[in-house]
Scaffold this active site. Structure first.
Site, short mmCIF file in Angstrom:
data_model
loop_
_atom_site.label_atom_id
_atom_site.label_comp_id
_atom_site.label_asym_id
_atom_site.label_seq_id
_atom_site.Cartn_x
_atom_site.Cartn_y
_atom_site.Cartn_z
N ILE A 162 0.86 -1.18 0.00
CA ILE A 162 0.00 0.00 0.00
C ILE A 162 0.89 1.23 0.00
O ILE A 162 1.70 1.42 0.92
CB ILE A 162 -0.94 0.02 1.22
CG1 ILE A 162 -1.95 -1.13 1.14
CG2 ILE A 162 -1.67 1.35 1.32
CD1 ILE A 162 -2.94 -1.16 2.28
N TYR A 163 0.76 2.05 -1.01
CA TYR A 163 1.54 3.28 -1.15
C TYR A 163 0.61 4.39 -1.58
O TYR A 163 -0.26 4.19 -2.42
CB TYR A 163 2.66 3.11 -2.19
CG TYR A 163 3.44 1.84 -2.02
CD1 TYR A 163 4.40 1.72 -1.01
CD2 TYR A 163 3.20 0.74 -2.83
CE1 TYR A 163 5.10 0.54 -0.84
CE2 TYR A 163 3.90 -0.45 -2.67
CZ TYR A 163 4.85 -0.54 -1.67
OH TYR A 163 5.53 -1.71 -1.49
N GLU A 272 -0.44 12.83 6.81
CA GLU A 272 0.09 11.48 6.99
C GLU A 272 -0.34 10.84 8.32
O GLU A 272 -0.92 11.49 9.18
CB GLU A 272 1.62 11.50 6.92
CG GLU A 272 2.17 11.34 5.51
CD GLU A 272 1.91 9.96 4.95
OE1 GLU A 272 1.46 9.06 5.69
OE2 GLU A 272 2.17 9.76 3.76
#
Length: 477
Positions: A162-163, A272
């Site tokens: 997952i990026y 993030e």
């Protein structure tokens, strides 16, 4: 559960899917709802939005894994399963690895196809920003498939990760492969060969795919075979029509293309998992050559920001268990690992202290595991009698066992993922081991020979009082 829709149906059966049919705005409503949902507690539901202003026939899902109840359902467990039991069950299923995959024909995503210059991600996907300061629209819960260019026939070296990916144009995505991730290694090898790196990007997957895609397992171990272990049955895969890569059979949308070798473009910022914006950097770019998708697909998104969010539920147990198994392979004295905090930037390790300094050595090894190299900035070691998932016990150990002059070990200038806002320069940090275990010979300092032991039958009384309290509450309803 072979598809994302199977998972949604199972969540709904357990009362863990909330349908929102009233019209909402893409921004800020969807991001705000995604941020709000985990704050509802351990039984927070997944959210399905069916009427979003400006989108035609949207089916947008947030918070699919965003509570311990949902995480349990993803593993096929009752939604009320306690966290510690979920982690232990995760570990038992890990031991069943590998479970061979099942290759299937006629994947649901083959219903519709757009290729070449006809691809327009802005019209094909219901895109929106999840945080106000995001530099663009992001895809953040897709499983990205890639192969090792030096060993393309190796099934195990086919990576599933997952990026985050920023939509930068009708056919282009920015990709953030931090150096510690497998796809970064594969891209470097492709660029050394003067090649692009083929990738497939699967959106809307059955629930174990996101769990394994975010799991720090060995480079040559197959995430698909790990998904089979977690499912208790072979993971169904299909062949990507453009790239030939192995992709999740039941995904809602499949994007295929290449990471363009030796090309970098500005990407970011993005809110993030650290609770901070990551800033803008020059990152690799993906060119999309084909999009395959189900009719009226479901689009799954992940809210990321100040913990706890869905991200933390998604990557909690799947970080704890690999660290535990990797440590136990060399130190069987390790009893449990709690690495649920900020993707494992802090880890708590329960260990039977064999001799003086032993716990500190375990702490150093934790930092040099595949996950620890990029994360694990702080490791707290506690005795095997301390439950690392019980934070009051951990705080007791810190307050009574740790001596600041002897039990703090600072390791300078070690690697960490560049997203850590405390790293300086980005990707470099000092790391800290805190030894909160009872000193063991030849380290004989302190006065720990007379620990208080609870009276006999305390455990039986816990159970008895629990039954009495539960019965009293039931009568008073």
């Amino acid at each position: 559960m072979d598809t994302f829709r199977d998972y949604l149906a199972e969540l709904e059966r357990h009362g863990q899917l909330l349908r929102i049919d009233d019209e909402v705005k893409a921004e800020p409503d969807l991001g705000a709802a995604g941020a709000a949902a985990p704050k509802l507690g351990d039984r927070a539901p997944a959210l399905l939005f069916t009427d979003v202003a400006g989108f035609r026939d949207p089916n947008i899902v947030l918070n699919a894994h965003g509570s311990w109840a949902n995480h349990a359902v993803a593993l096929g467990l009752p939604p009320e399963t306690p966290v510690r039991e979920q982690v232990e069950e995760f570990g038992r299923r890990w031991d069943a690895f590998p479970v061979p995959v099942e290759r299937r024909a006629d994947p649901p995503f083959a219903e519709n196809t757009v290729a070449g210059e006809a691809v327009d991600l802005f019209s094909l996907l219901p895109l929106f920003r999840i945080n106000a300061g995001d530099g663009g629209f992001y895809i953040d819960k897709a499983a990205v498939v890639s192969r090792d260019p030096d060993d393309p026939k190796s099934f195990g070296k086919q990576n599933l990760g997952i990026y985050r990916m920023e939509v930068q144009g009708p056919r282009t995505l920015g990709l953030q492969p931090v150096p510690q991730h497998d796809i970064a290694l594969q891209l470097r090898r492709a660029e050394e060969r003067g090649e692009d790196l083929p990738v497939a990007i699967a959106l809307g997957n059955e629930p174990t795919i996101p769990l394994v895609a975010g799991m720090p397992i060995a480079y040559a171990d197959s995430e698909y075979e790990m998904a089979g272990a977690l499912r208790g049955s072979p993971c169904p895969i299909a062949t990507g029509p453009e790239t030939g890569l192995d992709v999740p059979w039941g995904c809602e949308i499949l994007l295929e293309g290449v990471v363009l070798g030796r090309e970098r473009h500005f990407e970011g910022p993005f809110g993030e998992f650290t609770g901070h914006y990551s800033g803008g950097r020059r990152m690799p770019q993906i060119r999309i050559d084909r999009v395959s998708y189900r009719t009226t697909p479901y689009f799954e998104h992940l809210y990321i920001g100040m913990p706890w969010t869905e991200c933390d539920y998604l990557i909690g147990p799947n970080t704890c268990v690999p660290l535990l198994k990797q440590l136990q392979a060399e130190f069987p004295e390790v009893r449990a690992v709690n690495a649920m905090y900020t993707h494992g930037l802090l880890a708590i390790v329960s260990v039977r202290n064999r001799y003086g300094g032993f716990a500190k050595a375990v702490g150093m090894r934790t930092m040099t595991t595949p996950h620890g190299l990029g994360y694990c900035k702080v490791v707290i070691c506690v005795d095997d009698t301390v439950d690392p998932f019980d934070l009051p016990q951990v705080m007791w150990a810190l307050s009574t066992k740790m001596h600041p002059a002897h039990d703090l070990v600072t390791l300078p200038d070690l690697p960490v993922l560049p997203l850590d806002p405390g790293s300086d320069p980005a990707g470099i940090t000092h790391k800290l081991i805190i030894d909160a275990t009872t000193p063991t010979a030849p380290d004989d300092r302190g006065h720990y020979s007379q620990g208080v032991v609870p009276p006999d039958d305390t455990a039986a009384w816990v159970e008895r009082l629990g039954r009495l309290v539960a019965g009293d509450r039931k009568e008073n309803r």
